[in-house]
Design a protein around this motif. Structure first.
Motif, PDB file in Angstrom:
ATOM      1  N   PRO A  44      18.759  -0.008  -2.594  1.00 30.83           N
ATOM      2  CA  PRO A  44      19.485   0.921  -3.465  1.00 30.83           C
ATOM      3  C   PRO A  44      18.642   2.174  -3.708  1.00 30.83           C
ATOM      4  CG  PRO A  44      18.962  -1.169  -4.592  1.00 30.83           C
ATOM      5  CD  PRO A  44      18.155  -1.124  -3.350  1.00 30.83           C
ATOM      6  N   GLY A  64      18.496   5.909  -5.986  1.00 28.52           N
ATOM      7  CA  GLY A  64      19.077   6.777  -7.001  1.00 28.52           C
ATOM      8  C   GLY A  64      18.801   8.210  -6.561  1.00 28.52           C
ATOM      9  N   GLY A  65      17.900   8.874  -7.273  1.00 26.04           N
ATOM     10  CA  GLY A  65      17.554  10.247  -6.915  1.00 26.04           C
ATOM     11  C   GLY A  65      16.456  10.333  -5.858  1.00 26.04           C
ATOM     12  N   GLY A  66      15.843   9.210  -5.516  1.00 26.60           N
ATOM     13  CA  GLY A  66      14.758   9.220  -4.524  1.00 26.60           C
ATOM     14  C   GLY A  66      13.526   9.952  -5.038  1.00 26.60           C
ATOM     15  N   THR A  67      13.311   9.918  -6.368  1.00 24.27           N
ATOM     16  CA  THR A  67      12.208  10.701  -6.949  1.00 24.27           C
ATOM     17  C   THR A  67      10.974   9.852  -7.266  1.00 24.27           C
ATOM     18  OG1 THR A  67      12.942  10.438  -9.244  1.00 24.27           O
ATOM     19  CG2 THR A  67      13.872  12.284  -8.012  1.00 24.27           C
ATOM     20  N   ASN A  68      11.043   8.562  -6.931  1.00 23.21           N
ATOM     21  CA  ASN A  68       9.886   7.701  -7.216  1.00 23.21           C
ATOM     22  C   ASN A  68       9.494   6.888  -5.995  1.00 23.21           C
ATOM     23  OD1 ASN A  68       7.944   6.770  -9.053  1.00 23.21           O
ATOM     24  ND2 ASN A  68       9.130   4.959  -9.547  1.00 23.21           N
ATOM     25  N   PRO A  90      13.135  13.531 -13.415  1.00 17.79           N
ATOM     26  CA  PRO A  90      14.278  13.600 -12.498  1.00 17.79           C
ATOM     27  C   PRO A  90      14.776  12.204 -12.127  1.00 17.79           C
ATOM     28  CG  PRO A  90      12.250  14.068 -11.317  1.00 17.79           C
ATOM     29  CD  PRO A  90      11.865  13.835 -12.755  1.00 17.79           C
ATOM     30  N   THR A 148      17.873   9.128 -11.461  1.00 14.51           N
ATOM     31  CA  THR A 148      19.084   8.573 -12.066  1.00 14.51           C
ATOM     32  C   THR A 148      18.752   7.534 -13.142  1.00 14.51           C
ATOM     33  OG1 THR A 148      19.133   6.768 -10.473  1.00 14.51           O
ATOM     34  CG2 THR A 148      20.310   8.783  -9.861  1.00 14.51           C
ATOM     35  N   ALA A 182      15.663   4.857 -13.283  1.00 18.14           N
ATOM     36  CA  ALA A 182      14.831   4.853 -14.497  1.00 18.14           C
ATOM     37  C   ALA A 182      14.719   3.440 -15.062  1.00 18.14           C
ATOM     38  CB  ALA A 182      15.432   5.804 -15.535  1.00 18.14           C
ATOM     39  N   ALA A 229      11.218   3.985 -16.670  1.00 14.05           N
ATOM     40  CA  ALA A 229      10.687   5.350 -16.778  1.00 14.05           C
ATOM     41  C   ALA A 229      10.377   5.706 -18.225  1.00 14.05           C
ATOM     42  CB  ALA A 229      11.712   6.338 -16.208  1.00 14.05           C
ATOM     43  N   GLY A 230       9.368   6.527 -18.402  1.00  8.49           N
ATOM     44  CA  GLY A 230       9.016   6.918 -19.755  1.00  8.49           C
ATOM     45  C   GLY A 230       8.002   8.048 -19.801  1.00  8.49           C
ATOM     46  N   ARG A 271       5.964   1.074 -16.290  1.00  5.10           N
ATOM     47  CA  ARG A 271       6.590   1.589 -15.063  1.00  5.10           C
ATOM     48  C   ARG A 271       7.030   0.489 -14.108  1.00  5.10           C
ATOM     49  NH1 ARG A 271       6.797   4.255 -18.272  1.00  5.10           N
ATOM     50  NH2 ARG A 271       5.609   6.093 -18.784  1.00  5.10           N
ATOM     51  N   ILE A 294      22.118  -2.282  -9.643  1.00  3.83           N
ATOM     52  CA  ILE A 294      22.633  -1.955 -10.981  1.00  3.83           C
ATOM     53  C   ILE A 294      23.826  -1.017 -10.806  1.00  3.83           C
ATOM     54  CG2 ILE A 294      22.087  -0.869 -13.202  1.00  3.83           C
ATOM     55  CD1 ILE A 294      19.096  -1.337 -12.505  1.00  3.83           C
ATOM     56  N   LYS A 316       5.830  19.227 -20.870  1.00  2.00           N
ATOM     57  CA  LYS A 316       5.914  18.688 -19.491  1.00  2.00           C
ATOM     58  C   LYS A 316       5.814  19.822 -18.463  1.00  2.00           C
ATOM     59  CE  LYS A 316       8.660  15.345 -16.844  1.00  2.00           C
ATOM     60  NZ  LYS A 316       7.690  14.344 -16.469  1.00  2.00           N
ATOM     61  N   LYS A 368       6.781   3.869  -5.309  1.00  4.44           N
ATOM     62  CA  LYS A 368       7.097   2.701  -4.472  1.00  4.44           C
ATOM     63  C   LYS A 368       7.105   3.138  -3.012  1.00  4.44           C
ATOM     64  CE  LYS A 368       9.831   0.368  -7.962  1.00  4.44           C
ATOM     65  NZ  LYS A 368       9.913   1.342  -9.046  1.00  4.44           N
TER      66      LYS A 368
HETATM   67  C1  LIG Z   1       8.444  16.059 -10.921  1.00  3.38           C
HETATM   68  C2  LIG Z   1       8.538  14.605 -11.316  1.00  3.38           C
HETATM   69  C3  LIG Z   1       8.221  14.212 -12.604  1.00  3.38           C
HETATM   70  C4  LIG Z   1       8.300  12.865 -12.981  1.00  3.38           C
HETATM   71  N1  LIG Z   1       7.962  12.483 -14.246  1.00  3.38           N
HETATM   72  C5  LIG Z   1       8.064  11.185 -14.605  1.00  3.38           C
HETATM   73  C6  LIG Z   1       7.733  10.769 -15.939  1.00  3.38           C
HETATM   74  O1  LIG Z   1       7.364  11.568 -16.802  1.00  3.38           O
HETATM   75  N2  LIG Z   1       7.871   9.451 -16.255  1.00  3.38           N
HETATM   76  C7  LIG Z   1       8.302   8.521 -15.345  1.00  3.38           C
HETATM   77  O2  LIG Z   1       8.420   7.340 -15.685  1.00  3.38           O
HETATM   78  N3  LIG Z   1       8.602   8.892 -14.073  1.00  3.38           N
HETATM   79  C8  LIG Z   1       8.502  10.179 -13.688  1.00  3.38           C
HETATM   80  N4  LIG Z   1       8.806  10.556 -12.402  1.00  3.38           N
HETATM   81  C9  LIG Z   1       9.172   9.526 -11.409  1.00  3.38           C
HETATM   82  C10 LIG Z   1      10.702   9.312 -11.255  1.00  3.38           C
HETATM   83  O3  LIG Z   1      11.411  10.491 -11.522  1.00  3.38           O
HETATM   84  C11 LIG Z   1      11.220   8.209 -12.158  1.00  3.38           C
HETATM   85  O4  LIG Z   1      10.565   7.002 -11.864  1.00  3.38           O
HETATM   86  C12 LIG Z   1      12.741   8.024 -12.025  1.00  3.38           C
HETATM   87  O5  LIG Z   1      13.188   7.208 -13.070  1.00  3.38           O
HETATM   88  C13 LIG Z   1      13.167   7.413 -10.676  1.00  3.38           C
HETATM   89  O6  LIG Z   1      14.576   7.441 -10.607  1.00  3.38           O
HETATM   90  P1  LIG Z   1      15.319   7.596  -9.218  1.00  3.38           P
HETATM   91  O7  LIG Z   1      16.779   7.501  -9.467  1.00  3.38           O
HETATM   92  O8  LIG Z   1      14.879   8.812  -8.500  1.00  3.38           O
HETATM   93  O9  LIG Z   1      14.821   6.289  -8.458  1.00  3.38           O
HETATM   94  P2  LIG Z   1      14.557   6.130  -6.903  1.00  3.38           P
HETATM   95  O10 LIG Z   1      13.292   6.848  -6.547  1.00  3.38           O
HETATM   96  O11 LIG Z   1      15.778   6.460  -6.140  1.00  3.38           O
HETATM   97  O12 LIG Z   1      14.307   4.559  -6.823  1.00  3.38           O
HETATM   98  C14 LIG Z   1      13.223   3.981  -7.506  1.00  3.38           C
HETATM   99  C15 LIG Z   1      13.410   2.445  -7.467  1.00  3.38           C
HETATM  100  O13 LIG Z   1      14.575   2.105  -8.211  1.00  3.38           O
HETATM  101  C16 LIG Z   1      15.480   1.361  -7.393  1.00  3.38           C
HETATM  102  N5  LIG Z   1      16.847   1.747  -7.774  1.00  3.38           N
HETATM  103  C17 LIG Z   1      17.367   3.002  -7.883  1.00  3.38           C
HETATM  104  N6  LIG Z   1      18.660   2.937  -8.255  1.00  3.38           N
HETATM  105  C18 LIG Z   1      18.974   1.608  -8.358  1.00  3.38           C
HETATM  106  C19 LIG Z   1      20.167   0.894  -8.690  1.00  3.38           C
HETATM  107  N7  LIG Z   1      21.306   1.502  -9.000  1.00  3.38           N
HETATM  108  N8  LIG Z   1      20.114  -0.472  -8.686  1.00  3.38           N
HETATM  109  C20 LIG Z   1      18.958  -1.115  -8.384  1.00  3.38           C
HETATM  110  N9  LIG Z   1      17.821  -0.494  -8.067  1.00  3.38           N
HETATM  111  C21 LIG Z   1      17.823   0.851  -8.053  1.00  3.38           C
HETATM  112  C22 LIG Z   1      15.143   1.739  -5.970  1.00  3.38           C
HETATM  113  O14 LIG Z   1      15.541   0.722  -5.061  1.00  3.38           O
HETATM  114  C23 LIG Z   1      13.641   1.914  -6.048  1.00  3.38           C
HETATM  115  O15 LIG Z   1      13.015   0.655  -5.926  1.00  3.38           O
HETATM  116  C24 LIG Z   1       8.726  11.892 -12.016  1.00  3.38           C
HETATM  117  C25 LIG Z   1       9.056  12.312 -10.717  1.00  3.38           C
HETATM  118  C26 LIG Z   1       8.977  13.649 -10.369  1.00  3.38           C
HETATM  119  C27 LIG Z   1       9.354  14.065  -8.971  1.00  3.38           C
END
Ligand SMILES: Cc1cc2nc3c(=O)[nH]c(=O)nc-3n(C[C@H](O)[C@H](O)[C@H](O)COP(=O)(O)OP(=O)(O)OC[C@H]3O[C@@H](n4cnc5c(N)ncnc54)[C@H](O)[C@@H]3O)c2cc1C
Length: 317
Positions: free
Chosen positions: A71, A73-77, A140, A142, A146, A151-152, A187, A197, A223, A308
């Motif tokens: 799965p 979301g935004g691909g940001t982690n 950033p 979804t 988060a 996320a926090g 985290r 989810i 931030k 990850k």
């Molecule tokens: C500039 C920047 C600043 C950031 N600052 C912070 C910060 O202050 N604090 C913080 O905690 N993080 C921060 N991050 C990291 C990131 O943004 C967070 O961890 C965010 O919550 C990841 O969400 P995502 O949708 O991009 O997850 P993704 O990167 O898409 O996925 C992360 C994980 O979640 C799983 N996942 C995603 N969606 C689902 C779903 N629907 N069901 C089951 N599993 C799912 C994926 O399989 C993967 O294992 C930052 C990133 C950037 C680029």
């Protein structure tokens, strides 16, 4: 494309027949198009289901056919390796509804779909004067992502406002899991990569618009001053070890501005690694190893990745 890949893709294509699926499907889709780092090889199949029945049907079929899935979301982690991802990547991009389903004088309960950008939730709370996610401003990705990584920032974590999640199980049916049944840590969470989810129940406290806005804006200002939010990164590369920050340790180890290929340790926040051009995942991993080794030499502390790392080293034919 090799014969083996074609056979494999045909097997996957079956899932989308018979009007059982509404949405987008792409084969051998470069993951660099779907990650904030702009790094990552091809996913065998990349799907963006448009509605819940399509998502449930896919989930059921994947289990039956033993096709791996991931799965997104935004691909940001995530750091996707250069060989891409085997099986199916499922995007929650079309699941972005926020609904108030109950409220009283003190609280409001929201149903938030997993693909809702976290910043939409933060802005909605700010506009309505609902408190609880102010510290998540500027993060950033979804709501689903988060929750998965808890996320926090600024002492706030998404687990603190979470009541329950709706998950799509192996049989393609939805099930509700209460937040107290999920283990949340720094985290991370016990939500496994097998669980998808679809939505979350979130409880926020009713407050005034002015107070929620002021707090959110203050956090965002801090931030923006501390992190290179505008550059391609995946946020913090390493977790903060107890009692100190990974960024401080990296700086003290002399790694600020260090580079491997097109990946650079940020000069603004040393725990952010930036893709300054056409970076490869292999360069990113090499730089992570070099930095972690230097930190260990200087401080004796072993850094643990926060991002990850997923996928395969080579495209499989
Ligand atoms: C500039 C920047 C600043 C950031 N600052 C912070 C910060 O202050 N604090 C913080 O905690 N993080 C921060 N991050 C990291 C990131 O943004 C967070 O961890 C965010 O919550 C990841 O969400 P995502 O949708 O991009 O997850 P993704 O990167 O898409 O996925 C992360 C994980 O979640 C799983 N996942 C995603 N969606 C689902 C779903 N629907 N069901 C089951 N599993 C799912 C994926 O399989 C993967 O294992 C930052 C990133 C950037 C680029």
């Amino acid at each position: 494309m090799s014969e083996k890949t074609e056979v494999k893709n045909k097997k996957l294509k079956d899932i989308f027949s018979k009007d059982l699926f509404k949405g987008e499907v792409k084969f051998m889709e470069p993951m660099k198009n779907h990650t904030s780092l702009r790094i990552g090889g091809p996913a065998d199949v990349f799907v963006v289901p448009q509605d819940l029945p399509s998502l449930m049907n896919i989930k059921k079929n994947l289990k039956n056919r033993r096709i791996p899935f991931f799965p997104i979301g935004g691909g940001t982690n995530i750091l996707v390796k250069d060989g891409g991802i085997e099986g199916m990547v499922i995007s929650s991009k079309f699941f972005r509804r926020i609904e108030i389903f109950s409220k009283n004088e003190a609280y409001v309960n929201l149903n938030v779909e997993s693909g809702t950008p976290l910043q939409r939730l933060v802005n909605f709370s700010k506009e309505q004067g609902y408190s609880g996610v102010e510290g998540l401003t500027g993060i950033p990705g979804t709501v689903g992502g988060a929750i998965c990584g808890n996320a926090g920032a600024f002492g706030y974590e998404i687990k603190d406002v979470l009541i329950a999640v709706e998950i799509i199980g192996d049989k393609g049916k939805t099930e509700k899991v209460k937040a107290e049944k999920i283990d949340f840590g720094y985290r991370n969470s016990s939500i496994s990569s097998e669980q998808l989810i679809s939505s979350a129940e979130i409880r926020l406290r009713r407050d005034t618009r002015e107070r929620v806005s002021a707090k959110t804006d203050d956090f965002l200002k801090i931030k923006r001053e501390r992190q290179p939010l505008w550059e391609p990164s995946a946020g913090c590369v390493f977790k903060n070890p107890p009692g100190t920050s990974a960024g401080k340790l990296i700086e003290e180890a002399g790694c600020k501005g260090m580079r491997t290929g097109d990946v650079e340790v940020s000069n603004i926040h040393t725990n952010f690694f930036i893709n300054i051009g056409n970076a490869k995942a292999s360069d990113f991993i090499t730089l992570m190893e070099t930095v972690a080794q230097k930190v260990e030499e200087i401080s004796g502390i072993v850094l643990v990745p926060e991002i990850k790392i997923v996928g395969r080293d080579e495209v499989q034919n």
